[in-house]
Design an enzyme around this catalytic site. Sequence first.
Site, PDB file in Angstrom:
ATOM      1  N   ARG A   1      -4.544  -7.572 -21.460  1.00 50.48           N
ATOM      2  CA  ARG A   1      -5.374  -8.762 -21.351  1.00 50.48           C
ATOM      3  C   ARG A   1      -4.855  -9.615 -20.195  1.00 50.48           C
ATOM      4  O   ARG A   1      -3.658  -9.620 -19.895  1.00 50.48           O
ATOM      5  CB  ARG A   1      -5.341  -9.588 -22.641  1.00 50.48           C
ATOM      6  CG  ARG A   1      -6.134  -8.976 -23.793  1.00 50.48           C
ATOM      7  CD  ARG A   1      -7.641  -8.961 -23.549  1.00 50.48           C
ATOM      8  NE  ARG A   1      -8.385  -8.433 -24.687  1.00 50.48           N
ATOM      9  CZ  ARG A   1      -8.776  -7.162 -24.817  1.00 50.48           C
ATOM     10  NH1 ARG A   1      -8.477  -6.272 -23.893  1.00 50.48           N
ATOM     11  NH2 ARG A   1      -9.481  -6.784 -25.869  1.00 50.48           N
TER      12      ARG A   1
ATOM     13  N   HIS B   1     -12.113  -4.166 -15.842  1.00 51.82           N
ATOM     14  CA  HIS B   1     -11.885  -3.952 -17.281  1.00 51.82           C
ATOM     15  C   HIS B   1     -12.449  -2.606 -17.753  1.00 51.82           C
ATOM     16  O   HIS B   1     -13.305  -2.543 -18.645  1.00 51.82           O
ATOM     17  CB  HIS B   1     -12.488  -5.109 -18.098  1.00 51.82           C
ATOM     18  CG  HIS B   1     -11.850  -5.267 -19.445  1.00 51.82           C
ATOM     19  ND1 HIS B   1     -11.530  -6.481 -19.993  1.00 51.82           N
ATOM     20  CD2 HIS B   1     -11.446  -4.341 -20.362  1.00 51.82           C
ATOM     21  CE1 HIS B   1     -10.988  -6.300 -21.190  1.00 51.82           C
ATOM     22  NE2 HIS B   1     -10.927  -4.997 -21.439  1.00 51.82           N
TER      23      HIS B   1
HETATM   24  P1  NAP Z   1      -1.586  -1.718 -31.002  1.00 53.29           P
HETATM   25  O1  NAP Z   1      -1.731  -0.337 -31.528  1.00 53.29           O
HETATM   26  O2  NAP Z   1      -1.767  -2.867 -31.931  1.00 53.29           O
HETATM   27  O3  NAP Z   1      -0.146  -1.800 -30.320  1.00 53.29           O
HETATM   28  C1  NAP Z   1       0.395  -3.002 -29.932  1.00 53.29           C
HETATM   29  C2  NAP Z   1       1.846  -2.786 -29.536  1.00 53.29           C
HETATM   30  O4  NAP Z   1       2.344  -4.017 -28.996  1.00 53.29           O
HETATM   31  C3  NAP Z   1       2.743  -2.411 -30.704  1.00 53.29           C
HETATM   32  O5  NAP Z   1       3.719  -1.503 -30.299  1.00 53.29           O
HETATM   33  C4  NAP Z   1       3.376  -3.766 -31.068  1.00 53.29           C
HETATM   34  O6  NAP Z   1       4.658  -3.668 -31.660  1.00 53.29           O
HETATM   35  C5  NAP Z   1       3.516  -4.370 -29.708  1.00 53.29           C
HETATM   36  N1  NAP Z   1       3.640  -5.825 -29.812  1.00 53.29           N
HETATM   37  C6  NAP Z   1       2.756  -6.710 -30.318  1.00 53.29           C
HETATM   38  N2  NAP Z   1       3.238  -7.962 -30.249  1.00 53.29           N
HETATM   39  C7  NAP Z   1       4.455  -7.866 -29.699  1.00 53.29           C
HETATM   40  C8  NAP Z   1       5.461  -8.796 -29.376  1.00 53.29           C
HETATM   41  N3  NAP Z   1       5.301 -10.100 -29.620  1.00 53.29           N
HETATM   42  N4  NAP Z   1       6.601  -8.350 -28.829  1.00 53.29           N
HETATM   43  C9  NAP Z   1       6.790  -7.029 -28.585  1.00 53.29           C
HETATM   44  N5  NAP Z   1       5.874  -6.077 -28.872  1.00 53.29           N
HETATM   45  C10 NAP Z   1       4.716  -6.497 -29.423  1.00 53.29           C
HETATM   46  O7  NAP Z   1      -2.602  -1.970 -29.800  1.00 53.29           O
HETATM   47  P2  NAP Z   1      -3.301  -0.856 -28.882  1.00 53.29           P
HETATM   48  O8  NAP Z   1      -4.414  -0.206 -29.610  1.00 53.29           O
HETATM   49  O9  NAP Z   1      -2.230   0.001 -28.320  1.00 53.29           O
HETATM   50  O10 NAP Z   1      -3.938  -1.782 -27.741  1.00 53.29           O
HETATM   51  C11 NAP Z   1      -3.129  -2.640 -26.955  1.00 53.29           C
HETATM   52  C12 NAP Z   1      -4.011  -3.605 -26.194  1.00 53.29           C
HETATM   53  O11 NAP Z   1      -4.646  -2.938 -25.104  1.00 53.29           O
HETATM   54  C13 NAP Z   1      -5.191  -4.182 -26.956  1.00 53.29           C
HETATM   55  O12 NAP Z   1      -4.771  -5.260 -27.772  1.00 53.29           O
HETATM   56  C14 NAP Z   1      -6.117  -4.636 -25.860  1.00 53.29           C
HETATM   57  O13 NAP Z   1      -5.827  -5.962 -25.476  1.00 53.29           O
HETATM   58  C15 NAP Z   1      -5.759  -3.713 -24.699  1.00 53.29           C
HETATM   59  N6  NAP Z   1      -6.850  -2.793 -24.331  1.00 53.29           N
HETATM   60  C16 NAP Z   1      -7.313  -2.852 -23.032  1.00 53.29           C
HETATM   61  C17 NAP Z   1      -8.302  -1.969 -22.628  1.00 53.29           C
HETATM   62  C18 NAP Z   1      -8.802  -1.971 -21.216  1.00 53.29           C
HETATM   63  O14 NAP Z   1      -9.762  -1.272 -20.913  1.00 53.29           O
HETATM   64  N7  NAP Z   1      -8.195  -2.717 -20.333  1.00 53.29           N
HETATM   65  C19 NAP Z   1      -8.824  -1.041 -23.546  1.00 53.29           C
HETATM   66  C20 NAP Z   1      -8.333  -1.013 -24.825  1.00 53.29           C
HETATM   67  C21 NAP Z   1      -7.335  -1.904 -25.209  1.00 53.29           C
HETATM   68  P3  NAP Z   1       4.864  -2.910 -33.066  1.00 53.29           P
HETATM   69  O15 NAP Z   1       4.787  -1.444 -32.718  1.00 53.29           O
HETATM   70  O16 NAP Z   1       6.198  -3.337 -33.485  1.00 53.29           O
HETATM   71  O17 NAP Z   1       3.736  -3.361 -33.956  1.00 53.29           O
HETATM   72  C1  GLV Z   2     -10.861  -3.328 -24.535  1.00 55.06           C
HETATM   73  O1  GLV Z   2     -10.348  -4.099 -23.794  1.00 55.06           O
HETATM   74  C2  GLV Z   2     -10.460  -3.177 -25.910  1.00 55.06           C
HETATM   75  O2  GLV Z   2      -9.675  -4.003 -26.395  1.00 55.06           O
HETATM   76  O3  GLV Z   2     -10.919  -2.204 -26.548  1.00 55.06           O
END
Ligand code: NAP
Ligand code: GLV
Length: 309
Positions: A224, A272
């Site tokens: 983000r 994005h």
């Molecule tokens: P997720 O499965 O919830 O993983 C989040 C990770 O971040 C986990 O390892 C979590 O730690 C860690 N985390 C959260 N808060 C933290 C903190 N304060 N300090 C240290 N580590 C922390 O999320 P995801 O599915 O991988 O997605 C991640 C993000 O990618 C989404 O939230 C979204 O914003 C972004 N995204 C972007 C796109 C794009 O096209 N640009 C597409 C999809 C998603 P733990 O393992 O300990 O819980």
């Molecule tokens: C895209 O940014 C998503 O969070 O799936």
Amino acid sequence: METLLVVAAAETPVYRARFAQAMPDLHVVGTDEGFDPAAVDYVAGWHAAPGLFATLPGLRAVFALGAGVDALLARDDLPASLPLVRLLDAGMAEQMVEYALFGALTWQRRVHDYDLQQRHRLWRKQPPRTRGETAIGVLGLGSLGGAVAGELARFGYPVTGWSRRPREVDGVRCLHGDDGLVQLLGETDVLVNLLPSTPQTRGLLDRHRLGLLRPGAYLVQASRGDQFDHAALVDLIDDGCLGGALLDVFEREPLPTDSPLWTHPRIRITPHVAATTLVEPAVQQIADNIRRLRGGEPLQGVVDRRQDY
Ligand code: NAP
Ligand code: GLV
């Protein structure tokens, strides 16, 4: 019969048709047609009109058509008691691996340096960098960050990952806590940020932390846009402290046309698209969760409201 309301802007008709096909025992409606708010049991979508959820008295769960739920959590019409469920991978992890690899190779193969040389028709070989000496740091080791860290390690990069709780990912050195972050930043050439946007992570990559990266390091920002200081990034690149950035997400989207990020020669912008929601796996995952809910089984991907992700 239960009712699912699809809220997906221009994609509403596509999702509506696909949900109806996947779950014939569900009445599927879209915001692009008339529907009875009192009959709605579930919502699948994003960018719902402000206040929409408050008009649905029978709502039992909201399914985000994405991985990040910061925009949904910022709303004031989504009671904390209502299950909010996000997508887990659903075809996004492999796209994110490609995006991160593109960023890593951009730095390792000095793409920005050669782009600049090309503008001046300059034929000059720069010192090569190997994968083994390109240190990758991945912030966030969840569905997307975990896959990225593991795949980049398999590709031959030394990878360090950082998460809130201790994690284990094959071939990846996993750190956590404030000290872990400082250590990771100080040893990283290519930083891939895949942290969710939460009160703890907003503004995390400020001038000080970006300055801790190795000299000439590269930022791949794919989570983000509110997590990094745009002005500090440009200053640090211009000062030669950082080597450049691959940016997919911004504080304001679309990125305003007058943003200096657009024209910076060491910044590459994508709109994005690092990992796009794919209709088929998203529908399958949400349909599976609706079946679980009906069967009294735990849902997959429920957002922890205390942690905001
Ligand atoms: P997720 O499965 O919830 O993983 C989040 C990770 O971040 C986990 O390892 C979590 O730690 C860690 N985390 C959260 N808060 C933290 C903190 N304060 N300090 C240290 N580590 C922390 O999320 P995801 O599915 O991988 O997605 C991640 C993000 O990618 C989404 O939230 C979204 O914003 C972004 N995204 C972007 C796109 C794009 O096209 N640009 C597409 C999809 C998603 P733990 O393992 O300990 O819980
Ligand atoms: C895209 O940014 C998503 O969070 O799936």
